[in-house]
Design an enzyme around this catalytic site. Structure first.
Site, PDB file in Angstrom:
ATOM      1  N   ASP A 100      41.852  47.349  50.818  1.00  0.00           N
ATOM      2  CA  ASP A 100      43.536  46.609  51.178  1.00  0.00           C
ATOM      3  C   ASP A 100      44.061  47.695  52.388  1.00  0.00           C
ATOM      4  O   ASP A 100      44.089  46.880  53.227  1.00  0.00           O
ATOM      5  CB  ASP A 100      43.449  46.199  50.050  1.00  0.00           C
ATOM      6  CG  ASP A 100      43.585  47.283  48.811  1.00  0.00           C
ATOM      7  OD1 ASP A 100      43.827  48.447  49.421  1.00  0.00           O
ATOM      8  OD2 ASP A 100      44.876  47.104  47.495  1.00  0.00           O
ATOM      9  N   ASP A 103      46.783  53.892  52.830  1.00  0.00           N
ATOM     10  CA  ASP A 103      47.648  54.526  52.649  1.00  0.00           C
ATOM     11  C   ASP A 103      47.671  55.802  53.239  1.00  0.00           C
ATOM     12  O   ASP A 103      47.905  56.690  54.427  1.00  0.00           O
ATOM     13  CB  ASP A 103      48.024  54.437  51.554  1.00  0.00           C
ATOM     14  CG  ASP A 103      49.767  54.434  51.581  1.00  0.00           C
ATOM     15  OD1 ASP A 103      50.264  55.524  51.877  1.00  0.00           O
ATOM     16  OD2 ASP A 103      50.027  53.676  50.634  1.00  0.00           O
TER      17      ASP A 103
HETATM   18  P1  XMP Z   1      45.499  56.098  49.993  1.00  0.00           P
HETATM   19  O1  XMP Z   1      47.180  56.787  49.542  1.00  0.00           O
HETATM   20  O2  XMP Z   1      44.529  56.379  48.958  1.00  0.00           O
HETATM   21  O3  XMP Z   1      45.757  54.712  49.059  1.00  0.00           O
HETATM   22  O4  XMP Z   1      44.780  55.397  51.215  1.00  0.00           O
HETATM   23  C1  XMP Z   1      44.704  53.616  48.872  1.00  0.00           C
HETATM   24  C2  XMP Z   1      45.133  52.577  47.729  1.00  0.00           C
HETATM   25  O5  XMP Z   1      46.655  53.427  47.026  1.00  0.00           O
HETATM   26  C3  XMP Z   1      46.743  51.698  47.315  1.00  0.00           C
HETATM   27  N1  XMP Z   1      47.800  51.517  47.601  1.00  0.00           N
HETATM   28  C4  XMP Z   1      48.865  50.211  47.672  1.00  0.00           C
HETATM   29  N2  XMP Z   1      48.687  48.956  46.946  1.00  0.00           N
HETATM   30  N3  XMP Z   1      51.218  48.373  47.971  1.00  0.00           N
HETATM   31  C5  XMP Z   1      50.406  48.005  46.701  1.00  0.00           C
HETATM   32  O6  XMP Z   1      49.377  46.769  46.511  1.00  0.00           O
HETATM   33  C6  XMP Z   1      51.141  49.544  48.659  1.00  0.00           C
HETATM   34  O7  XMP Z   1      51.872  49.800  49.600  1.00  0.00           O
HETATM   35  C7  XMP Z   1      49.318  50.355  48.995  1.00  0.00           C
HETATM   36  N4  XMP Z   1      49.502  51.471  49.236  1.00  0.00           N
HETATM   37  C8  XMP Z   1      48.594  52.138  48.267  1.00  0.00           C
HETATM   38  C9  XMP Z   1      45.294  50.455  47.161  1.00  0.00           C
HETATM   39  O8  XMP Z   1      45.212  50.007  46.527  1.00  0.00           O
HETATM   40  C10 XMP Z   1      45.051  51.303  48.055  1.00  0.00           C
HETATM   41  O9  XMP Z   1      42.920  51.223  47.962  1.00  0.00           O
END
Ligand code: XMP
Length: 176
Positions: A100, A103
């Site tokens: 999705d 981040d």
């Molecule tokens: P990273 O930080 O590892 O994160 O790139 C990936 C996972 O973190 C969750 N994620 C979010 N979920 N809103 C959400 O609902 C957000 O703004 C958000 N930022 C990170 C997400 O599950 C993703 O797979």
């Protein structure tokens, strides 16, 4: 404490238009044997994406999911837990890994080598949303729907403590 924004960040129409154009970009980049969706946040995006890729599906692209979670009941990142990957046969396969949101990048950065260790010949990554300002790991996705600012987003499969996944548009959570 967070509350849901009153206006969408990305509307239904914008999502639909971009998912269609993204599907065309992916199709133009070649064929994939397996689309691997990361649960739970990608389930709506994957459902729309595969229906915008009819040619891939005619050719028998498989769709599978496994679970990876790095968030508990907060908006801060935590430990990565992976399950359901043990039954995936990826030997020699071209894999499109779909999440999705990208981040910090820690999730995809750790998952891509795991898929290669399981024999995948090619692993390309696709995310609906990208928050480049939050990046910690040295990774970019091959296909990105929308680049967004550093806001916690929900809806269209994304959750806040398991709420709001069923909203049809991307909304933001605002601190109160
Ligand atoms: P990273 O930080 O590892 O994160 O790139 C990936 C996972 O973190 C969750 N994620 C979010 N979920 N809103 C959400 O609902 C957000 O703004 C958000 N930022 C990170 C997400 O599950 C993703 O797979």
């Amino acid at each position: 404490m967070y509350k849901l924004s009153s206006k969408p960040l990305i509307s239904k129409a914008e999502l639909s238009e971009r998912v269609n154009s993204l599907a065309a970009e992916i199709a133009a980049a070649g064929e994939f044997d397996i689309l691997l969706g990361i649960l739970t946040g990608s389930f709506v995006f994957v459902a729309d994406l595969v229906r915008a890729m009819p040619k891939a599906n005619e050719k028998g692209m498989r769709v599978k999911f496994f679970k990876a979670s790095s968030y508990g009941d907060s908006t801060e990142s935590g430990t990565l837990t992976v399950s359901g990957m043990e039954n995936l046969d990826l030997t020699g396969k071209r894999v499109l890994l779909v999440d999705d949101i990208l981040d910090t990048g820690n999730t995809l950065y750790r998952l891509v080598p795991m898929l290669k260790e399981r024999g995948a010949a090619v692993v390309k990554t696709c995310v609906l949303l990208d928050k480049p300002s939050r990046r910690e790991a040295p990774i970019e996705a091959d296909f990105v729907g929308f680049k967004i600012e550093n806001k916690f987003v929900v809806g269209y499969g994304l959750d806040y403590a398991d709420d709001y996944r069923t909203l049809p548009e991307i909304m933001t959570m605002e601190e109160v």
